[in-house]
Design a protein around this motif. Sequence first.
Motif, PDB file in Angstrom:
ATOM      1  N   ILE A  57     -33.319-120.522  -1.271  1.00 52.20           N
ATOM      2  CA  ILE A  57     -33.974-121.495  -2.408  1.00 52.20           C
ATOM      3  C   ILE A  57     -35.276-121.486  -2.109  1.00 52.20           C
ATOM      4  N   LYS A  58     -36.135-121.328  -2.693  1.00 53.55           N
ATOM      5  CA  LYS A  58     -37.472-121.300  -2.348  1.00 53.55           C
ATOM      6  C   LYS A  58     -38.247-122.497  -2.869  1.00 53.55           C
ATOM      7  N   GLU A  59     -38.784-123.446  -1.976  1.00 60.00           N
ATOM      8  CA  GLU A  59     -39.403-124.615  -2.595  1.00 60.00           C
ATOM      9  C   GLU A  59     -40.892-124.116  -2.606  1.00 60.00           C
ATOM     10  N   CYS A  60     -41.420-124.654  -3.887  1.00 59.49           N
ATOM     11  CA  CYS A  60     -43.011-124.371  -4.285  1.00 59.49           C
ATOM     12  C   CYS A  60     -43.613-125.323  -4.815  1.00 59.49           C
ATOM     13  N   GLN A  61     -44.884-125.356  -4.351  1.00 61.92           N
ATOM     14  CA  GLN A  61     -45.722-126.449  -4.923  1.00 61.92           C
ATOM     15  C   GLN A  61     -46.698-126.016  -6.026  1.00 61.92           C
TER      16      GLN A  61
END
Length: 783
Positions: free
Chosen positions: A411-415
């Motif tokens: 799961i890639k957390e992106c901002q």
Amino acid sequence: MEFDAIIRSFYKKHWQIIASQIRSVNEIQCPKRGFLFDCGVTNKETLIDLLTKLKVNKLISKQIIVAAVKEDFFILNIEKFYQKDSHIFVDVSGSLEKPGNFKLNDFNIEKHLEVIRKQIISFENDLFVDLEISEEYCVPTIFGYLINYPVLYYYNDENDRNCLSLVDLKVFQIIRDDEILISFSIPCEIFDQNKEIQEKISFWLHHFQSHDEFEVKQFFTNNPIIILHERDEEARAFFEQACENDHRNLRAYQNLQNIKNKMARWHFKMLNDSSRNLSFKRAIQYWIKNGDGIIDVMDIGSGTGLLSMYATNVAKVKTKVKNIYAIEFSQIMADISAESLSTTEILMNDMFLEYLFLGNLRLISKRDEPYDADYVEKISDFKLVTKTVETIEVNFNNLESMEKYFNGKIIKECQLESEVNNDYIDGFVVWFSLYLNEMEPENIISTKPKSGSCWTQAIFKLKQRVLLQMYQIVKISVSCKEGVLKIDRDLDINSDLVDIEVDSNILKFLNDEEYLQELEFSVSKHKSKIINCLDFSVFPYVGLVLLKEGRIEKLWCRKKDELLVKEIASRNVIKESGFEFIDESMIDRLNIKFELIILHPFLSLGDLDNQMVCNFAKYRKLQADGGLLIPNKVTLFGELINSDWLISSCRITDADVKRLKIDKFINQFATEVHLDLDNSLECEKLTSAFKISEISLDDELHESSLEVPLRNTNLPIHAIFYHHKIQLTRATNDFVTNRKSKTSCFKRTAQVLNSELIIDGATVKISFTQNFGIVKCDVLTTC
Ligand SMILES: C[S@@+](CC[C@H](N)C(=O)[O-])C[C@H]1O[C@@H](n2cnc3c(N)ncnc32)[C@H](O)[C@@H]1O
């Protein structure tokens, strides 16, 4: 050798269908006793060899035999014929107005079936029986008997005609592991009226329902033409011939378009994307020439076989490549690639091509995805409001990396940082960059918005818009489980609303404020008292408003909307007793008059609902004296256009693909009718909008013609771009479906000409045909 492997060694194509059908005939608990071999080419010898091999390996019972019924072959299980049973027949003779059931033993059919049964059981020790079928026997009845349908069709017509056209049918399908084992239909009217038939069918269904592995599907259909055995290829040739024989036979025309539409339309756009093709070609060339000792090449998801052809072309010049495997799970595409690959003269002598169908990998296609796939630039005020970030990176040369993503483990957390102040975010748009070859880093396919690529973007919509400030950070988590991309975001969370999942067409209809207002206005002009209202719009919005306001006593709406209507009613304190839920198939049996009837004779992709058009007379019969039926009139309008975009979505235009002769096969699936368009279609208008004809709200033949002045004669004519004008009531203004509105629920359609038309004169002639509620235009030169 295993069951599947043996079948595969006999039949490269269709082996899965054949395997699952033979399996079901063999299993004693499955009522299916015969399988009609109608999924490709075979012969008696091959079938006998196949059964022998299966029997030697003890994979099927000794009681399984091949039976020839005239020119067709069946695989039968003799054991399932030992017991004599009685039958119910439905007479579908072409001379009848509608199907009728008749008593047992009429026309001696039971006797005919008994003769057949005796022939079968007497062949216990043989592998093959050529069933003797007397001329007076009705072959479809025998087919139904051998398969073991609960009710059998019968017709008494030398020309094999039947009266099932446009009859509402109830269809029962028995499915196992995604394969349809049995598809059985019965006219709705007969089913509804006959208890004996209902009992017989429910007893038959019970065999399947008591085993978890079977799925029983039921639905309604109303086909303009019924062929008792479904065979796409034959049906296509049949409808083509029927269109040629009589250009006014628009049922055949529509059926032909529907059969062709079984091949996904995006294949055309993709094959015409020259820069995509070139990128793949370059990467394939590079690796086959420079890869170290490449022997096997596998084209997974080969479609038309284009990439396999690229590979074959390079491989034939001094390489070690021995095998090129084209793998495709769509039957139509596999057939096209089989044809195009085997007819091109580029195969090497020592190379073989084989087709494998990886049926167990059908994970992605049928799922409802959590996003819309569309060209985001079609949204007129689309703009990016945050910086673009890279989300996930998958290495297709690393199984571990692919599996991790496929299992949703990463799961890639992106901002995302806002680049706007006091502006709204409505959703997320996702696209990909495909790095085809690390040795040629510039060889990239990007599908970003406005890139002109054939790929659409994935658009994740927010449930409600959110205001953004400059530099504000939006956090999202991106994952991909079982091939489906997912975005979790914190923007939606703080809401007290309860979500109800609604069909997107209903949502579009309810969002088309302008149209709903017009509908409400038209009804408000009607001053007579309304007791019963039938609202068969996309959703009975107006009916619900009228019921809530106490302006009607009873609202009749579609059964399929029952749950949603009841949910909305309970939130609006509307009593459930105010509703009746019915099916369209019931309208000619209703014994009631309506003071208000609201219809919507359009389908969600923009074409006319020809069934509803044909049924208008039936709805008129339900109209009370002085009652109102909406709409009063529908008129068809058109514009002649030149649109390369449209042409490249309908047929092969790319020169390289044509050179490989793929167009010859795939263009057979080119259709004339293009649906789901809107005002943003990239096109050059060659005329102003012109009235073509009023749509006659009936099922009769209507023809007319008109001459249209051209305002641009420099460009060839590609298509007629249609829209409609709807007169809701005599007392209200017309409503056009080509409004500029962003929230229009009406789509537009185009009819693409078979070949582009170059005009020297200043006008063209257009001939219009309407038949069975279907419309078609032909464009002709006037000189
Ligand atoms: C995007 S198309 C590419 C076609 C072709 N390779 C080309 O480039 O022109 C993908 C094809 O893969 C097929 N496909 C999708 N999933 C598959 C699977 N699990 N096994 C085999 N074929 C599959 C689809 O039916 C479709 O024809």
